[in-house]
Design a protein around this motif. Sequence first.
Motif, short mmCIF file in Angstrom:
data_model
loop_
_atom_site.label_atom_id
_atom_site.label_comp_id
_atom_site.label_asym_id
_atom_site.label_seq_id
_atom_site.Cartn_x
_atom_site.Cartn_y
_atom_site.Cartn_z
N UNK A 184 -5.12 6.31 -6.70
CA UNK A 184 -4.71 4.97 -6.30
C UNK A 184 -5.87 4.03 -6.06
N UNK A 185 -7.06 4.57 -5.84
CA UNK A 185 -8.20 3.73 -5.51
C UNK A 185 -8.27 3.38 -4.03
N UNK A 186 -7.40 4.00 -3.24
CA UNK A 186 -7.41 3.78 -1.79
C UNK A 186 -8.37 4.77 -1.13
N UNK A 187 -8.91 4.40 0.00
CA UNK A 187 -9.79 5.28 0.76
C UNK A 187 -9.00 6.49 1.25
N UNK A 188 -9.63 7.65 1.27
CA UNK A 188 -8.95 8.88 1.68
C UNK A 188 -8.40 8.79 3.10
N UNK A 189 -9.14 8.19 4.02
CA UNK A 189 -8.64 8.05 5.39
C UNK A 189 -7.43 7.14 5.46
N UNK A 190 -7.41 6.11 4.63
CA UNK A 190 -6.27 5.20 4.58
C UNK A 190 -5.04 5.92 4.01
N UNK A 191 -5.25 6.74 2.98
CA UNK A 191 -4.15 7.52 2.40
C UNK A 191 -3.59 8.47 3.46
N UNK A 224 0.84 -1.21 0.00
CA UNK A 224 0.00 0.00 0.00
C UNK A 224 0.87 1.26 0.00
N UNK A 225 1.92 1.26 0.80
CA UNK A 225 2.82 2.41 0.82
C UNK A 225 3.49 2.58 -0.54
N UNK A 226 3.88 1.46 -1.13
CA UNK A 226 4.49 1.52 -2.46
C UNK A 226 3.52 2.14 -3.46
N UNK A 227 2.28 1.71 -3.44
CA UNK A 227 1.28 2.26 -4.36
C UNK A 227 1.18 3.78 -4.21
N UNK A 228 1.25 4.22 -2.97
CA UNK A 228 1.17 5.66 -2.70
C UNK A 228 2.40 6.40 -3.20
N UNK A 229 3.60 5.93 -2.81
CA UNK A 229 4.81 6.68 -3.19
C UNK A 229 5.10 6.58 -4.68
N UNK A 230 4.81 5.43 -5.30
CA UNK A 230 5.04 5.31 -6.75
C UNK A 230 4.09 6.23 -7.52
N UNK A 231 2.85 6.29 -7.08
CA UNK A 231 1.89 7.20 -7.73
C UNK A 231 2.31 8.64 -7.53
#
Length: 162
Positions: free
Chosen positions: A64-71, A37-44
């Motif tokens: 990323x398709x992740x929930x805003x609170x999770x981001x 999940x962290x990779x998805x965030x930093x790569x994006x």
Amino acid sequence: MSKVSEGATPGFLVWRLSMKWRVAVDRAVAPLGLTHAQYSLVASLHGMQRAGLRPSQRRLADHTGLEALYVSKLARGLESAGLLERTRDPDDPRAVQLALTEQGRETTRKAIDVVQGLLRQLLGPLGGPDSPRAREFTRDLATLLEAPLDPFGTTDHKTEQS
């Protein structure tokens, strides 16, 4: 056809492939101190920054398709690790903008290289990432991602009129 895929539904196969990918990426980026999940965030975020953007947490969540609170939770952890910085958006004081730090850019570049190697392995049976089959597979995945899903099935049913 493997025993796993014999008689399986497309939904089951998508789930199994996504789990296989998540576990592989988790293991591959763990030595860099990242989760999938962290990779998805930093790569994006890396890609968006290279395009000259400094996205908000909301925009990165949408991307990323992740929930805003999770981001937000991931961003706080990545900030604590020194990989990104969070600042208030000068145009919208409610929004938080994200940017990779120098350490974050370096870690992300290493992680992208590792994940690209995994992608080459995954797409090998289709002829590799640049093969016509892999391009078609990518188009099919994009089509499926754009298809609306209604968990309650209300969009596919027409109401009956008396």
